[in-house]
Design a protein around this motif. Structure first.
Motif, PDB file in Angstrom:
ATOM      1  N   ILE A  49       0.861  -1.188   0.000  1.00 51.66           N
ATOM      2  CA  ILE A  49       0.000   0.000   0.000  1.00 51.66           C
ATOM      3  C   ILE A  49       0.893   1.232   0.000  1.00 51.66           C
ATOM      4  O   ILE A  49       1.610   1.504   0.968  1.00 51.66           O
ATOM      5  CB  ILE A  49      -0.931  -0.014   1.219  1.00 51.66           C
ATOM      6  N   LEU A  50       0.866   1.985  -1.089  1.00 50.21           N
ATOM      7  CA  LEU A  50       1.788   3.086  -1.274  1.00 50.21           C
ATOM      8  C   LEU A  50       1.389   4.309  -0.450  1.00 50.21           C
ATOM      9  O   LEU A  50       0.209   4.551  -0.183  1.00 50.21           O
ATOM     10  CB  LEU A  50       1.862   3.479  -2.755  1.00 50.21           C
ATOM     11  N   GLY A  51       2.384   5.093  -0.063  1.00 48.92           N
ATOM     12  CA  GLY A  51       2.133   6.391   0.532  1.00 48.92           C
ATOM     13  C   GLY A  51       1.705   7.391  -0.526  1.00 48.92           C
ATOM     14  O   GLY A  51       1.959   7.205  -1.725  1.00 48.92           O
ATOM     15  N   LEU A  52       1.039   8.470  -0.104  1.00 48.28           N
ATOM     16  CA  LEU A  52       0.570   9.470  -1.063  1.00 48.28           C
ATOM     17  C   LEU A  52       1.721  10.342  -1.563  1.00 48.28           C
ATOM     18  O   LEU A  52       2.561  10.772  -0.772  1.00 48.28           O
ATOM     19  CB  LEU A  52      -0.483  10.381  -0.426  1.00 48.28           C
ATOM     20  N   PRO A  53       1.774  10.624  -2.871  1.00 49.05           N
ATOM     21  CA  PRO A  53       2.724  11.628  -3.360  1.00 49.05           C
ATOM     22  C   PRO A  53       2.309  13.012  -2.882  1.00 49.05           C
ATOM     23  O   PRO A  53       1.133  13.254  -2.575  1.00 49.05           O
ATOM     24  CB  PRO A  53       2.622  11.498  -4.878  1.00 49.05           C
ATOM     25  N   THR A  54       3.261  13.908  -2.816  1.00 50.10           N
ATOM     26  CA  THR A  54       3.006  15.236  -2.260  1.00 50.10           C
ATOM     27  C   THR A  54       1.874  15.946  -2.995  1.00 50.10           C
ATOM     28  O   THR A  54       1.014  16.583  -2.382  1.00 50.10           O
ATOM     29  CB  THR A  54       4.289  16.075  -2.298  1.00 50.10           C
ATOM     30  N   ALA A  55       1.847  15.850  -4.325  1.00 50.68           N
ATOM     31  CA  ALA A  55       0.815  16.534  -5.100  1.00 50.68           C
ATOM     32  C   ALA A  55      -0.582  16.032  -4.753  1.00 50.68           C
ATOM     33  O   ALA A  55      -1.552  16.798  -4.755  1.00 50.68           O
ATOM     34  CB  ALA A  55       1.085  16.359  -6.596  1.00 50.68           C
ATOM     35  N   VAL A  74       3.585  -8.405 -11.613  1.00 49.82           N
ATOM     36  CA  VAL A  74       3.442  -7.151 -10.872  1.00 49.82           C
ATOM     37  C   VAL A  74       2.403  -6.281 -11.569  1.00 49.82           C
ATOM     38  O   VAL A  74       2.421  -6.141 -12.796  1.00 49.82           O
ATOM     39  CB  VAL A  74       4.797  -6.397 -10.800  1.00 49.82           C
ATOM     40  N   TRP A  75       1.491  -5.688 -10.789  1.00 49.42           N
ATOM     41  CA  TRP A  75       0.478  -4.809 -11.348  1.00 49.42           C
ATOM     42  C   TRP A  75       0.003  -3.837 -10.272  1.00 49.42           C
ATOM     43  O   TRP A  75       0.324  -3.978  -9.102  1.00 49.42           O
ATOM     44  CB  TRP A  75      -0.687  -5.616 -11.916  1.00 49.42           C
ATOM     45  N   MET A  76      -0.781  -2.841 -10.673  1.00 44.39           N
ATOM     46  CA  MET A  76      -1.328  -1.850  -9.753  1.00 44.39           C
ATOM     47  C   MET A  76      -2.814  -2.121  -9.522  1.00 44.39           C
ATOM     48  O   MET A  76      -3.512  -2.609 -10.411  1.00 44.39           O
ATOM     49  CB  MET A  76      -1.157  -0.431 -10.298  1.00 44.39           C
ATOM     50  N   PHE A  77      -3.280  -1.758  -8.304  1.00 43.21           N
ATOM     51  CA  PHE A  77      -4.675  -1.984  -7.934  1.00 43.21           C
ATOM     52  C   PHE A  77      -5.159  -0.787  -7.124  1.00 43.21           C
ATOM     53  O   PHE A  77      -4.473  -0.321  -6.214  1.00 43.21           O
ATOM     54  CB  PHE A  77      -4.795  -3.258  -7.096  1.00 43.21           C
ATOM     55  N   GLY A  78      -6.345  -0.266  -7.446  1.00 41.80           N
ATOM     56  CA  GLY A  78      -6.935   0.807  -6.645  1.00 41.80           C
ATOM     57  C   GLY A  78      -7.544   1.896  -7.489  1.00 41.80           C
ATOM     58  O   GLY A  78      -7.134   2.133  -8.639  1.00 41.80           O
ATOM     59  N   THR A  79      -8.524   2.595  -6.919  1.00 45.51           N
ATOM     60  CA  THR A  79      -9.248   3.645  -7.630  1.00 45.51           C
ATOM     61  C   THR A  79      -8.350   4.764  -8.153  1.00 45.51           C
ATOM     62  O   THR A  79      -8.587   5.273  -9.260  1.00 45.51           O
ATOM     63  CB  THR A  79     -10.335   4.232  -6.708  1.00 45.51           C
ATOM     64  N   SER A  84      -2.519   2.540 -16.234  1.00 45.71           N
ATOM     65  CA  SER A  84      -1.378   1.736 -15.809  1.00 45.71           C
ATOM     66  C   SER A  84      -0.876   0.888 -16.970  1.00 45.71           C
ATOM     67  O   SER A  84      -1.671   0.274 -17.694  1.00 45.71           O
ATOM     68  CB  SER A  84      -1.772   0.836 -14.636  1.00 45.71           C
ATOM     69  N   ARG A  85       0.440   0.830 -17.126  1.00 43.95           N
ATOM     70  CA  ARG A  85       1.015   0.045 -18.214  1.00 43.95           C
ATOM     71  C   ARG A  85       2.434  -0.355 -17.855  1.00 43.95           C
ATOM     72  O   ARG A  85       3.179   0.406 -17.217  1.00 43.95           O
ATOM     73  CB  ARG A  85       1.018   0.831 -19.514  1.00 43.95           C
ATOM     74  N   ALA A  86       2.818  -1.545 -18.277  1.00 44.28           N
ATOM     75  CA  ALA A  86       4.184  -2.011 -18.072  1.00 44.28           C
ATOM     76  C   ALA A  86       5.105  -1.290 -19.048  1.00 44.28           C
ATOM     77  O   ALA A  86       4.759  -1.117 -20.227  1.00 44.28           O
ATOM     78  CB  ALA A  86       4.264  -3.509 -18.283  1.00 44.28           C
ATOM     79  N   THR A  87       6.267  -0.875 -18.564  1.00 48.04           N
ATOM     80  CA  THR A  87       7.259  -0.235 -19.433  1.00 48.04           C
ATOM     81  C   THR A  87       8.484  -1.111 -19.641  1.00 48.04           C
ATOM     82  O   THR A  87       9.335  -0.791 -20.451  1.00 48.04           O
ATOM     83  CB  THR A  87       7.666   1.135 -18.854  1.00 48.04           C
ATOM     84  N   SER A  88       8.599  -2.187 -18.864  1.00 50.46           N
ATOM     85  CA  SER A  88       9.636  -3.205 -19.048  1.00 50.46           C
ATOM     86  C   SER A  88       9.266  -4.385 -18.163  1.00 50.46           C
ATOM     87  O   SER A  88       8.218  -4.374 -17.499  1.00 50.46           O
ATOM     88  CB  SER A  88      11.023  -2.668 -18.687  1.00 50.46           C
ATOM     89  N   ASN A  89      10.122  -5.396 -18.102  1.00 52.81           N
ATOM     90  CA  ASN A  89       9.865  -6.531 -17.218  1.00 52.81           C
ATOM     91  C   ASN A  89      10.013  -6.159 -15.745  1.00 52.81           C
ATOM     92  O   ASN A  89       9.574  -6.910 -14.862  1.00 52.81           O
ATOM     93  CB  ASN A  89      10.824  -7.683 -17.545  1.00 52.81           C
ATOM     94  N   SER A 103      -5.164   5.284  -1.047  1.00 52.42           N
ATOM     95  CA  SER A 103      -3.882   4.879  -1.620  1.00 52.42           C
ATOM     96  C   SER A 103      -4.060   3.607  -2.436  1.00 52.42           C
ATOM     97  O   SER A 103      -4.732   2.675  -1.992  1.00 52.42           O
ATOM     98  CB  SER A 103      -2.847   4.632  -0.526  1.00 52.42           C
ATOM     99  N   PRO A 104      -3.422   3.530  -3.610  1.00 53.17           N
ATOM    100  CA  PRO A 104      -3.446   2.282  -4.358  1.00 53.17           C
ATOM    101  C   PRO A 104      -2.395   1.310  -3.832  1.00 53.17           C
ATOM    102  O   PRO A 104      -1.561   1.673  -2.997  1.00 53.17           O
ATOM    103  CB  PRO A 104      -3.097   2.731  -5.777  1.00 53.17           C
ATOM    104  N   SER A 105      -2.426   0.109  -4.325  1.00 56.02           N
ATOM    105  CA  SER A 105      -1.455  -0.910  -3.936  1.00 56.02           C
ATOM    106  C   SER A 105      -0.709  -1.427  -5.156  1.00 56.02           C
ATOM    107  O   SER A 105      -1.315  -1.652  -6.214  1.00 56.02           O
ATOM    108  CB  SER A 105      -2.153  -2.090  -3.253  1.00 56.02           C
ATOM    109  N   LEU A 106       0.594  -1.602  -4.982  1.00 54.43           N
ATOM    110  CA  LEU A 106       1.368  -2.360  -5.950  1.00 54.43           C
ATOM    111  C   LEU A 106       1.242  -3.820  -5.551  1.00 54.43           C
ATOM    112  O   LEU A 106       1.561  -4.197  -4.423  1.00 54.43           O
ATOM    113  CB  LEU A 106       2.826  -1.911  -5.954  1.00 54.43           C
ATOM    114  N   MET A 107       0.750  -4.638  -6.466  1.00 53.98           N
ATOM    115  CA  MET A 107       0.471  -6.040  -6.188  1.00 53.98           C
ATOM    116  C   MET A 107       1.497  -6.910  -6.901  1.00 53.98           C
ATOM    117  O   MET A 107       1.936  -6.587  -8.008  1.00 53.98           O
ATOM    118  CB  MET A 107      -0.927  -6.423  -6.685  1.00 53.98           C
ATOM    119  N   TYR A 108       1.843  -8.026  -6.275  1.00 52.84           N
ATOM    120  CA  TYR A 108       2.666  -8.992  -6.999  1.00 52.84           C
ATOM    121  C   TYR A 108       2.406 -10.410  -6.504  1.00 52.84           C
ATOM    122  O   TYR A 108       1.982 -10.630  -5.366  1.00 52.84           O
ATOM    123  CB  TYR A 108       4.149  -8.635  -6.935  1.00 52.84           C
TER     124      TYR A 108
END
Length: 464
Positions: A49-55, A74-79, A84-89, A103-108
């Motif tokens: 569960i990621l922390g919020l960015p300052t913005a 690995v993928w992202m989850f949350g409103t 969201s898109r993969a840019t590499s492996n 906060s969204p979650s990075l899932m794996y």
């Protein structure tokens, strides 16, 4: 309300998601020595569960890039996650569109045990990839002289058993560990901001941990800075497990059979003195000016200072007594139906509360001075609560009159006590159970934060 680290994953909470979508803490037997997850059952997932960015605290969208090492899905989850898109492996990108404080979650999942997902780093697309701390956070810290790291050392409040071998280290998969944020990061923040660090060690930290911690601080903290050291936190507070343990230890030692409270205070002085002896031996006579050994006591009981300090030569093991002289009140439902009613209360009642608090402080100060010690605070500020209603606390906390009170409070402390005041806390929203933040969130304009504005003006007027 804060964002200390540039890496939004740095202090995130890791959760195990079962095949039936039940979220729970990650069992320790799933982790390796670096706190990376190395074992999952088929179909299980990990959520970070990621922390919020300052913005996002200000309701602004921002592009985020996440990078990692290892193999797995690995993928992202949350409103808040859009596009969201993969840019590499080993990387992905998404746009964070704020949805309140969600906060969204990075899932794996489907990880390779020999090459697990690790070193996850999520930050703004245009951010410095090597920066440890958020620049806005650094600017906020720099306005102060001393920073107490209580909430970065959760082992103190949880009363954790702490050893150096199991401590949280830089680069660990879960750096917000059960003992603390890595001491390396706390010292680095102190050095970058030129602020004195105040450490709160777990009561159950073993002697080896205490010695190694002290040695790291001595050798790596900027020599111009002073380390403040406290053993545990509020050992008199029955809401914490340490208090119950402390009383058991006091009874076992037969310290004061006639009164549990005094027995508890004696044990606090005894054990804390042992911890301070370790710090003193590590620092030695040549570095003693770089160390402040703290005995924290209960502010409300003005006589507690003398009870402890005169016992068994305890005062010689410390440099300062610390208390938490809040001015406080608990409000009933509907007490302030309008902003004007709240303003009137603050204008007509609160200064008397502050005066009473300062009078109590002076008793502690006299006792500390008698034993050659400083009198400082480990926490301070207002403590207004309203257990049955939130709205009137919005009126109270956001009133310009609150800023006037902080100016008065700080001035009375300066004139009648004259030593370090540590305010609790830097950031935090308005809550019926306590509205502690100087600002409600990182980056909040001072024009909207009366407490922070008063502290800023006081500092510029009297302390620079």
């Amino acid at each position: 309300g804060s964002r200390p680290f540039m890496n939004l994953n740095a202090a995130s909470r890791g959760m195990l998601v079962s095949t039936s979508d039940v979220w729970s803490d990650i069992p320790i037997d799933r982790l390796n020595g670096n706190h990376d997850v190395v074992r999952l059952q088929p179909g299980e997932k990990i959520a970070r569960i990621l922390g919020l960015p300052t913005a996002a605290f200000r309701g602004k969208s921002v592009d985020i890039v996440c990078r990692w090492q290892g193999k797995g899905d690995v993928w992202m989850f949350g409103t808040p996650v859009k596009n969201s898109r993969a840019t590499s492996n080993t990387s992905l990108q998404f746009t964070w569109v704020p949805n309140g404080r969600e906060s969204p979650s990075l899932m794996y999942g489907n990880i390779d045990a020999a090459n697990p997902i690790r070193n996850i780093d999520c930050r703004e697309k245009d951010a410095d990839p090597d920066a440890l701390f958020d620049p806005t956070f650094l600017a906020g810290v720099k306005q102060y002289k001393t920073i107490r790291y209580l909430k970065w050392m959760p082992g103190a409040e949880a009363n954790s058993e702490v050893t150096w071998a199991t401590r949280t280290k830089p680069g660990d998969g879960l750096i917000f560990g059960y003992d603390s944020i890595p001491v390396e990061y706390m010292v680095e923040l102190a050095n970058q901001t030129k602020t004195n660090p105040w450490f709160t060690l777990s009561w159950n930290a073993d002697a080896d941990y205490v010695r190694r911690f002290a040695t790291y601080v001595r050798d790596n903290l900027d020599p111009s800075l002073v380390a403040y050291v406290e053993n545990s936190n509020e050992v008199w507070n029955w809401g914490y497990p340490v208090t119950h343990q402390l009383l058991r230890e006091a009874k076992a030692a037969g310290l004061y059979p006639a009164d549990d409270n005094i027995a508890m205070w004696y044990r606090n002085g005894q054990k804390s003195g042992e911890v301070m002896d370790i710090w003193a031996s590590v620092y030695g006579a040549s570095n003693k000016q770089r160390l402040v050994r703290i005995l924290a006591l209960q502010s409300a009981w003005a006589g507690s200072s003398e009870v402890v300090l005169k016992w068994n030569n305890i005062a010689t093991k410390f440099d300062a007594v610390a208390i938490a002289p809040y001015f406080d009140a608990t409000f009933t439902p509907g007490q302030f139906p309008t902003q004007a009613a709240a303003d009137a209360y603050l204008a007509n009642n609160a200064k008397a509360q502050i005066d009473g608090t300062i009078a109590n402080v002076k008793v502690h100060k006299a006792s500390a001075a008698k034993h050659g010690l400083r009198l400082i605070t480990y926490e301070a500020g207002q403590h207004y609560t309203s257990p049955d209603e939130d709205r009137q606390l919005d009126f109270i906390q956001r009133s310009p009159k609150m800023g006037d009170l902080y100016s008065y409070y700080l001035t009375q402390w300066r004139d009648q006590v004259g030593d370090l005041m540590v305010l609790f806390a830097d950031y935090g929203g308005v809550s019926r159970y306590g509205s502690w933040g100087m600002q409600e969130y990182i980056g909040q304009p001072l024009s909207e934060a009366p407490k922070a504005n008063a502290v800023d003006l006081f500092s510029k007027s009297y302390l620079r």
